[in-house]
Design an enzyme around this catalytic site. Sequence first.
Site, PDB file in Angstrom:
ATOM      1  N   GLN A 216      -6.620   0.528   7.494  1.00 28.48           N
ATOM      2  CA  GLN A 216      -6.165  -0.796   7.916  1.00 28.48           C
ATOM      3  C   GLN A 216      -7.224  -1.868   7.692  1.00 28.48           C
ATOM      4  O   GLN A 216      -6.899  -2.996   7.341  1.00 28.48           O
ATOM      5  CB  GLN A 216      -5.773  -0.756   9.388  1.00 28.48           C
ATOM      6  CG  GLN A 216      -4.481   0.000   9.646  1.00 28.48           C
ATOM      7  CD  GLN A 216      -4.112   0.023  11.124  1.00 28.48           C
ATOM      8  OE1 GLN A 216      -4.877  -0.460  11.961  1.00 28.48           O
ATOM      9  NE2 GLN A 216      -2.968   0.587  11.440  1.00 28.48           N
TER      10      GLN A 216
ATOM     11  N   ASP B  15      -6.879  -3.181   4.154  1.00 25.93           N
ATOM     12  CA  ASP B  15      -5.533  -3.537   3.724  1.00 25.93           C
ATOM     13  C   ASP B  15      -5.468  -5.028   3.417  1.00 25.93           C
ATOM     14  O   ASP B  15      -5.080  -5.849   4.250  1.00 25.93           O
ATOM     15  CB  ASP B  15      -4.534  -3.159   4.815  1.00 25.93           C
ATOM     16  CG  ASP B  15      -3.102  -3.287   4.345  1.00 25.93           C
ATOM     17  OD1 ASP B  15      -2.889  -3.784   3.227  1.00 25.93           O
ATOM     18  OD2 ASP B  15      -2.199  -2.891   5.102  1.00 25.93           O
TER      19      ASP B  15
ATOM     20  N   SER C 279      -1.977  -6.820   3.705  1.00 27.40           N
ATOM     21  CA  SER C 279      -1.609  -7.265   5.049  1.00 27.40           C
ATOM     22  C   SER C 279      -2.387  -8.517   5.445  1.00 27.40           C
ATOM     23  O   SER C 279      -1.832  -9.435   6.062  1.00 27.40           O
ATOM     24  CB  SER C 279      -1.851  -6.144   6.063  1.00 27.40           C
ATOM     25  OG  SER C 279      -0.963  -5.071   5.843  1.00 27.40           O
TER      26      SER C 279
ATOM     27  N   TYR D  72       6.429   1.172   3.817  1.00 27.48           N
ATOM     28  CA  TYR D  72       7.181   0.051   3.280  1.00 27.48           C
ATOM     29  C   TYR D  72       8.673   0.339   3.337  1.00 27.48           C
ATOM     30  O   TYR D  72       9.106   1.482   3.458  1.00 27.48           O
ATOM     31  CB  TYR D  72       6.786  -0.216   1.819  1.00 27.48           C
ATOM     32  CG  TYR D  72       5.357  -0.632   1.617  1.00 27.48           C
ATOM     33  CD1 TYR D  72       4.998  -1.972   1.611  1.00 27.48           C
ATOM     34  CD2 TYR D  72       4.353   0.317   1.425  1.00 27.48           C
ATOM     35  CE1 TYR D  72       3.677  -2.360   1.411  1.00 27.48           C
ATOM     36  CE2 TYR D  72       3.037  -0.061   1.222  1.00 27.48           C
ATOM     37  CZ  TYR D  72       2.701  -1.405   1.213  1.00 27.48           C
ATOM     38  OH  TYR D  72       1.416  -1.777   1.027  1.00 27.48           O
TER      39      TYR D  72
END
Length: 515
Positions: free
Chosen positions: A118, A121, A124, A222
């Site tokens: 994360q 990422d 994002s 996704y």
Amino acid sequence: MKGEARVAMTPDSAKQLQKLGYDCAIETGAGQLAGFSDAAYEEAGVEIVKTAAALWKTSDIVAKVRIPTDTELKRMTAGKTLISFFNPGGNEEGLELARSKGANVIAMEMVPRISRAQKMDALSSMANIAGYRAVIEAGNNFGRFFTGQITAAGKVPPAKVLVVGAGVAGLAAIGASTSLGAVTYAFDVRPEVAEQVESMGAEFVYLDFEEEQQDGAATGGYAAVSSPEFREAQLAKFRELAPEVDIVITTALIPNREAPKLWLEDMVAAMKPGSVIVDLAAEKGGNVEGTVMDEKVVTDNGVTIIGYTDFPSRMAAQSSTLYATNIRHMMTDLTPEKDGQIVHDMEDDVIRGATVTFDKEITFPPPPPKVQAIAAQKKPEAPKELTAEEKRAQEIAAFKQQTKQQVTLLVIGAALLLGVGLVAPASFMQHFIVFVLAVFVGFQVIWGVAHSLHTPLMAVTNAISSIIILGALMQIGSGSFLVILLAALSVFMAGINIFGGFLVTRRMLAMFQKS
């Protein structure tokens, strides 16, 4: 690059990279549009290089924001590493060129969506900014308030906003829209995100259609491609909503595919004049028929369609800070020894997933990660249907168990009564037997009620407590000190139960009263 204000390294991230053992360099003026001056970089120990060509020639690792051009890829040499957005699914020529040069390319949009990744990422990070900025851009082109207002000059209704896609960008758009006071609706093909949408103050749009959804682990977190039947139901719902909504923000993307067309020409035509559509999928072909990449189009019926692809770049300082942090975390994983030397571990889920060319081979698409994006949830097993004989056997067993417990309690109670009767006077035993019988009856009445029904039946328990109080008051005039004490305790405890019961019942009823 022209039209790009973001930069892949900030003065703060450069200091962190230096702690990993790297020397940092940047092209002169690269951070100017993002608010980072050359002087700030020099103060952080970064070398300022005059031209991009010189930077590519002297650097072992190059970090970029936008997809590299053919000219930039031709500057790569064997063993050099490029970290950038790359669009490997639609950039076959770039992949082949990087492979032929022997360059190792890490595509930031290919970072797998697992918990450990994360912090890297970048999709994002940028989507979060794009979703927020899309609402600001829509408001800039919308001729009314977002929030409803009542003024002396008249009433202004709130704007109605529909967000298609509840991923990172969609949720950011929902948050910005609701905070501005708009009535916000959201749709996603994944019904499990409804709770997130509703927790942010928006209304989730459901379809009267059931389709078995793919496991999120299989799609990397996704949305997956929907069936034709689901798509038709989805378009029918959008046609129903089109005349009502003022602003539409579309964010739907499927990895390594063209963006699905979700808002068709007839839906645009059905919208009110002055309405605004922001298509965040414009770079991949767009979710809206009529979207022109990097342009704003006004249709014949006065609907504005915005297809800008540089929303994160319009907030360059914030975007650069987040993207540079993503790059720095990627470099941390690539440098386990913190000695300034890359260890390109292709057994690592994150590194392998993001690597699209390595050691003169194209490594795209990557294999599924060993650690799944979303843990597969086992479907609960349906309870086994019991036969009539099995149900009868269970009832008999339960009856025997209850009978055994009651007989045991009666035996113990009788033994206690006998023991007390041998030592206590007869006058005391009359009162004591009344007390024991009251306790036994009360216990049997209350214990037989399911715990979940105790509060609704509070009035019944209060009635039983009232009977106990009356019995205690009758006994409290006895001359025996022990009887008086027990009667007083009975009045006290039953009183607590009554007043406490009414208080709990009042609080429960208040939950259903409108303010």
